[in-house]
Scaffold this motif. Structure first.
Motif, PDB file in Angstrom:
ATOM      1  N   ALA A 172      27.847   4.081 -32.485  1.00 36.89           N
ATOM      2  CA  ALA A 172      28.729   4.220 -33.644  1.00 36.89           C
ATOM      3  C   ALA A 172      29.872   5.171 -33.293  1.00 36.89           C
ATOM      4  N   GLY A 173      30.794   5.335 -34.213  1.00 36.45           N
ATOM      5  CA  GLY A 173      31.895   6.253 -33.983  1.00 36.45           C
ATOM      6  C   GLY A 173      33.237   5.574 -34.084  1.00 36.45           C
ATOM      7  N   HIS A 174      34.265   6.308 -33.699  1.00 37.14           N
ATOM      8  CA  HIS A 174      35.630   5.797 -33.781  1.00 37.14           C
ATOM      9  C   HIS A 174      35.801   4.598 -32.852  1.00 37.14           C
ATOM     10  N   LYS A 175      36.601   3.639 -33.283  1.00 37.87           N
ATOM     11  CA  LYS A 175      36.775   2.400 -32.536  1.00 37.87           C
ATOM     12  C   LYS A 175      37.328   2.661 -31.136  1.00 37.87           C
ATOM     13  N   ILE A 176      38.304   3.570 -31.034  1.00 39.91           N
ATOM     14  CA  ILE A 176      38.913   3.867 -29.734  1.00 39.91           C
ATOM     15  C   ILE A 176      37.901   4.538 -28.809  1.00 39.91           C
ATOM     16  N   GLU A 177      37.125   5.499 -29.354  1.00 39.74           N
ATOM     17  CA  GLU A 177      36.112   6.177 -28.552  1.00 39.74           C
ATOM     18  C   GLU A 177      35.056   5.195 -28.055  1.00 39.74           C
ATOM     19  N   ALA A 178      34.654   4.282 -28.931  1.00 38.38           N
ATOM     20  CA  ALA A 178      33.656   3.284 -28.555  1.00 38.38           C
ATOM     21  C   ALA A 178      34.185   2.381 -27.438  1.00 38.38           C
ATOM     22  N   LYS A 179      35.462   2.046 -27.518  1.00 39.09           N
ATOM     23  CA  LYS A 179      36.077   1.188 -26.498  1.00 39.09           C
ATOM     24  C   LYS A 179      36.114   1.893 -25.146  1.00 39.09           C
ATOM     25  N   ILE A 180      36.447   3.185 -25.165  1.00 33.69           N
ATOM     26  CA  ILE A 180      36.485   3.971 -23.930  1.00 33.69           C
ATOM     27  C   ILE A 180      35.095   4.079 -23.325  1.00 33.69           C
ATOM     28  N   LEU A 181      34.104   4.365 -24.183  1.00 34.70           N
ATOM     29  CA  LEU A 181      32.728   4.496 -23.717  1.00 34.70           C
ATOM     30  C   LEU A 181      32.216   3.184 -23.123  1.00 34.70           C
ATOM     31  N   LYS A 182      32.543   2.082 -23.779  1.00 34.01           N
ATOM     32  CA  LYS A 182      32.137   0.759 -23.295  1.00 34.01           C
ATOM     33  C   LYS A 182      32.710   0.495 -21.906  1.00 34.01           C
ATOM     34  N   GLU A 183      33.979   0.868 -21.703  1.00 33.51           N
ATOM     35  CA  GLU A 183      34.619   0.667 -20.407  1.00 33.51           C
ATOM     36  C   GLU A 183      33.982   1.554 -19.335  1.00 33.51           C
ATOM     37  N   GLU A 184      33.619   2.791 -19.715  1.00 32.82           N
ATOM     38  CA  GLU A 184      32.964   3.690 -18.763  1.00 32.82           C
ATOM     39  C   GLU A 184      31.629   3.116 -18.300  1.00 32.82           C
ATOM     40  N   PHE A 185      30.851   2.608 -19.245  1.00 34.75           N
ATOM     41  CA  PHE A 185      29.566   2.019 -18.899  1.00 34.75           C
ATOM     42  C   PHE A 185      29.770   0.792 -18.011  1.00 34.75           C
ATOM     43  N   ARG A 186      30.763  -0.021 -18.328  1.00 31.40           N
ATOM     44  CA  ARG A 186      31.024  -1.226 -17.531  1.00 31.40           C
ATOM     45  C   ARG A 186      31.338  -0.859 -16.079  1.00 31.40           C
ATOM     46  N   LEU A 187      32.162   0.170 -15.881  1.00 32.64           N
ATOM     47  CA  LEU A 187      32.536   0.596 -14.534  1.00 32.64           C
ATOM     48  C   LEU A 187      31.339   1.188 -13.793  1.00 32.64           C
ATOM     49  N   HIS A 188      30.486   1.920 -14.515  1.00 37.41           N
ATOM     50  CA  HIS A 188      29.281   2.483 -13.896  1.00 37.41           C
ATOM     51  C   HIS A 188      28.411   1.376 -13.323  1.00 37.41           C
ATOM     52  N   PHE A 189      28.173   0.340 -14.115  1.00 35.07           N
ATOM     53  CA  PHE A 189      27.301  -0.740 -13.670  1.00 35.07           C
ATOM     54  C   PHE A 189      27.963  -1.579 -12.579  1.00 35.07           C
ATOM     55  N   LYS A 190      29.260  -1.662 -12.618  1.00 32.02           N
ATOM     56  CA  LYS A 190      29.986  -2.371 -11.563  1.00 32.02           C
ATOM     57  C   LYS A 190      29.830  -1.630 -10.236  1.00 32.02           C
ATOM     58  N   ASN A 191      29.895  -0.297 -10.279  1.00 31.11           N
ATOM     59  CA  ASN A 191      29.732   0.506  -9.070  1.00 31.11           C
ATOM     60  C   ASN A 191      28.310   0.400  -8.519  1.00 31.11           C
ATOM     61  N   ILE A 192      27.328   0.421  -9.427  1.00 29.11           N
ATOM     62  CA  ILE A 192      25.935   0.301  -8.991  1.00 29.11           C
ATOM     63  C   ILE A 192      25.709  -1.044  -8.315  1.00 29.11           C
ATOM     64  N   SER A 193      26.289  -2.091  -8.871  1.00 28.20           N
ATOM     65  CA  SER A 193      26.148  -3.423  -8.290  1.00 28.20           C
ATOM     66  C   SER A 193      26.759  -3.476  -6.892  1.00 28.20           C
ATOM     67  N   ARG A 194      27.888  -2.789  -6.711  1.00 26.93           N
ATOM     68  CA  ARG A 194      28.526  -2.750  -5.387  1.00 26.93           C
ATOM     69  C   ARG A 194      27.663  -1.995  -4.379  1.00 26.93           C
ATOM     70  N   ILE A 195      27.053  -0.904  -4.842  1.00 27.08           N
ATOM     71  CA  ILE A 195      26.172  -0.136  -3.964  1.00 27.08           C
ATOM     72  C   ILE A 195      25.008  -0.987  -3.487  1.00 27.08           C
ATOM     73  N   MET A 196      24.497  -1.841  -4.376  1.00 31.14           N
ATOM     74  CA  MET A 196      23.360  -2.691  -4.028  1.00 31.14           C
ATOM     75  C   MET A 196      23.703  -3.727  -2.974  1.00 31.14           C
ATOM     76  N   ASP A 197      24.990  -3.977  -2.767  1.00 29.62           N
ATOM     77  CA  ASP A 197      25.389  -4.890  -1.704  1.00 29.62           C
ATOM     78  C   ASP A 197      24.981  -4.366  -0.332  1.00 29.62           C
ATOM     79  N   CYS A 198      24.722  -3.048  -0.252  1.00 34.88           N
ATOM     80  CA  CYS A 198      24.350  -2.420   1.019  1.00 34.88           C
ATOM     81  C   CYS A 198      22.849  -2.487   1.289  1.00 34.88           C
ATOM     82  N   VAL A 199      22.060  -2.953   0.324  1.00 36.88           N
ATOM     83  CA  VAL A 199      20.609  -3.045   0.504  1.00 36.88           C
ATOM     84  C   VAL A 199      20.280  -4.124   1.530  1.00 36.88           C
ATOM     85  N   GLY A 200      19.450  -3.782   2.507  1.00 30.82           N
ATOM     86  CA  GLY A 200      19.153  -4.699   3.598  1.00 30.82           C
ATOM     87  C   GLY A 200      18.282  -5.871   3.204  1.00 30.82           C
TER      88      GLY A 200
END
Length: 275
Positions: A172-200
């Motif tokens: 919940a919260g302000h629409k702009i704050e929620a949008k920023i938080l959503k983008e932060e989470f999206r980038l976090h998971f994108k980075n984790i997925s890239r890291i997993m590309d290194c798994v043998g």
């Protein structure tokens, strides 16, 4: 490098240079003494609610993967035959309170927390699939209908449970704050997925990336509650969409979590027998 075996490549990838010069050791000791001498009035968590939630989710994902590893462990490898099964000792090393200095309980709590988050996301996204015109295209008309019927049965089962998780305090919260938080989470998971590309290990990489995307999709759903509520009944919506890949990841990721909870019950039974 091209002549190296896959095992040797994995070993080299995981190698860590643990050597430290005497000068570096002295510097670390000085830093520790300096930090300990500071007159801190209180200890700060440094982490807001959303970041604490993020780290708990990743911890839960890690616990799920570890339980799968312990449940399907290579117990014996003989001539032409391999024996796989639950490894109680390995499970204890990763989750027992004494073995983990109390961390094991927290890890298991985070697994249940993650399970409830994804369960809640499935409950929230049900209206998206319940619309009559939504078709899960498989290439076979009969299978399309059967697949959707099975999916709706899952949603009906979930609806029969009480409140799974109250996400209002986080999403919940302000629409702009929620949008920023959503983008932060999206980038976090994108980075984790890239890291997993290194798994043998190819299987580990596949399931790791799938579960990560499944969790990312669940959070996308929880962030999009208002958009889902506004979906038109008889026509597609530009406000909220799930790709085929996201749907597959969401359902399979939740399936892996469900299996983790089931295997956890099996380990409880085995541990009670060994007492």
């Amino acid at each position: 490098m091209s002549d190296m075996t896959e095992c040797e490549q994995a070993k080299e990838l995981g190698a860590i240079n643990s050597t430290l010069s005497n000068q570096s050791k002295e510097a670390f000791a000085d830093w520790a003494r300096h930090d300990d001498a500071q007159d801190h009035f209180c200890e700060l968590d440094g982490l807001c609610l959303e970041k604490r939630v993020f780290y708990r989710l990743i911890s839960g994902l890690h616990s799920s993967i570890n339980i799968h590893l312990c449940a399907e462990y290579l117990l014996d490898e003989g001539w032409g035959r391999s024996v796989w099964g639950p490894n109680v000792q390995e499970f204890r090393q990763r989750f027992d309170t004494a073995e983990t200095k109390g961390e094991g309980t927290r890890r298991l709590k985070n697994l249940y927390f993650l399970y409830l988050i994804e369960l809640r996301a499935l409950y929230k996204v049900a209206p998206y699939f319940e619309r009559a015109f939504v078709n899960l295209y498989t290439g076979n008309t009969q299978e399309d209908s059967a697949t959707k019927d099975l999916l709706l049965q899952v949603f009906n089962e979930i609806k029969s449970f009480p409140m799974h998780f109250d996400e209002k305090s986080m999403f919940a919260g302000h629409k702009i704050e929620a949008k920023i938080l959503k983008e932060e989470f999206r980038l976090h998971f994108k980075n984790i997925s890239r890291i997993m590309d290194c798994v043998g290990c190819s299987k580990c990489r596949l399931w790791g990336k799938l579960q990560t995307q499944g969790l990312g999709t669940a959070l996308k759903i929880l962030f999009s509650e208002k958009e889902i509520q506004k979906l038109p009944e008889h026509s597609p919506s530009k406000g909220f969409q799930l790709t085929r890949q996201e749907i597959v990841a969401l359902m399979n990721g939740f399936g892996r979590l469900s299996t983790s909870i089931y295997q956890l019950h099996n380990f409880r039974v085995l541990l009670n027998k060994n007492r």
